[in-house]
Design an enzyme around this catalytic site. Structure first.
Site, PDB file in Angstrom:
ATOM      1  N   GLY A   1       0.783  -1.060  -0.104  1.00 25.41           N
ATOM      2  CA  GLY A   1       0.000   0.158   0.052  1.00 25.41           C
ATOM      3  C   GLY A   1       0.775   1.206   0.180  1.00 25.41           C
ATOM      4  O   GLY A   1       2.051   1.261   0.222  1.00 25.41           O
TER       5      GLY A   1
ATOM      6  N   GLU B   1      10.772  -6.975   2.257  1.00 26.69           N
ATOM      7  CA  GLU B   1      10.619  -8.249   1.897  1.00 26.69           C
ATOM      8  C   GLU B   1       9.322  -8.473   1.065  1.00 26.69           C
ATOM      9  O   GLU B   1       8.190  -7.689   1.335  1.00 26.69           O
ATOM     10  CB  GLU B   1      10.713  -9.303   2.825  1.00 26.69           C
ATOM     11  CG  GLU B   1      11.992  -9.697   3.518  1.00 26.69           C
ATOM     12  CD  GLU B   1      11.841 -10.967   4.566  1.00 26.69           C
ATOM     13  OE1 GLU B   1      11.456 -11.818   4.079  1.00 26.69           O
ATOM     14  OE2 GLU B   1      12.269 -10.561   5.602  1.00 26.69           O
TER      15      GLU B   1
END
Lengths: 229, 229
Positions: free
Chosen positions: A46, A115
């Site tokens: 996001g 990650e």
């Protein structure tokens, strides 16, 4: 590279629920946050919308920058508006979702992430913000959709077996389906074509491979149908 | 009474497309703006969200304050995000829509409005902002919906004739339907019950009155169907 707060609209963001299907499981793409709040936590990809950016462009950019996934159609789910959903100030987030076949995309952690990985939907960690709620709404939208529209084209490999297709529906609906009943219904809607080939890497009896009938698939996607499972 | 800009979120607003059905026409509720920008112009009822208000509550409040309509369920359509859609600064608006029977509501112009009225969908004036686009998207959503869900309960009087029901579908779809075909299809879905009464104010031959079968209506609303017209 992180975006400067002065370039973005600080109270309108995007969050993406990317569904994938692999080895009989429905999965969701998560990133590990490199930035506060919730630094080091796994969360949905996001970010904030830029001041001169449209929502659709922002969603594509944010997904690409955080996960490396490019060129997929993201559909708006809804606005999530909890007063304290973002801890520092009020942020409205526009939830989006998409269906992809994970094998078609290589992942790379980018902006504000360290990650990125696929996580099975029943093995999700506790997520920050209202991300679990966004996933729940996206999943309920997906469950409604499979009853009105054909599904699987974006989630399955080009050639697939009937057990694979049934497992996809089972993963989405979160319940086991009766094999005979499922096959009867899938045959009735004339959506798939049996090929002459069988799968090659099966440990048990090899099953026939199928393909979607693109013409009928798109027609049914346009017109809708009732697929009662 | 107008709300102070300091109490609202200045870049997130609500706009409401309220559909009504009266005398064979699909109508939309418009207000005349008492405030800049576009003071004195007819537009959709809308306004800014308050700082501590959820979207659903804001939509209900804004509709009530501007038009006097209370206690209806407003459904989110989408976010409208044009960079210059609001002339003074960037405002994202969350479009909402609802279906009502105009005769059940009395209108009263309130906050920031001087008038409120129903306007036939094919007699809409040129609207400010992107309000025509919001209406277009709401209408296309409504057109999709009538193919999957029963409709009419919120839009028709309790007792109605088959010509009225057909006119409702015609008004939504924007095209004429074949009478025999329509009746065949409506009978097939087992949605309405014929009453023993006939309409009383007809100038031509009085038609029988019908009622929705509430149980079947709600079941079909839940399950969905394909109503091909």
């Amino acid at each position: 590279m992180s975006h400067k707060l002065k370039d973005v609209i600080r109270n309108v963001s995007i969050d993406c629920v990317i569904f994938g299907f692999e080895k009989s499981s429905l999965e969701i793409l998560l990133i590990k946050r490199a930035r506060k709040p919730y630094q080091g936590k796994w969360a949905l990809p996001g970010g904030f919308i830029k001041k001169t950016e449209l929502v659709e462009a922002a969603a594509s950019r944010i997904l690409f920058e955080t996960t490396g996934i490019n060129n997929i159609y993201l559909e708006e789910i809804a606005v999530f508006d909890g007063i304290d959903r973002f801890p520092n100030w009020r942020v409205f987030t526009i939830g989006h979702f998409a269906l992809v076949s994970p094998e078609n995309y290589s992942l790379s952690a980018g902006v504000d992430t360290t990650e990125v990985k696929w996580v099975k939907i029943d093995e999700l960690p506790k997520l920050p913000f209202d991300h679990q709620k966004i996933i729940d709404i996206a999943l309920s939208k997906l469950r409604t959709r499979v009853r009105y529209k054909p599904i699987g084209f974006e989630l399955l490999p080009e050639k697939f077996t009937l057990p694979q297709l049934q497992k996809l529906y089972e993963a989405i609906l979160g319940k086991n389906l009766d094999k005979r009943n499922f096959r009867k219904k899938i045959n009735k809607v004339d959506l798939i074509r049996k090929l002459k080939e069988k799968e090659t890497n099966s440990k048990t009896r090899a099953a026939y491979l199928y393909k979607f009938d693109k013409h009928n698939y798109n027609k049914l996607k346009e017109k809708g149908f009732i697929f009662e499972l």
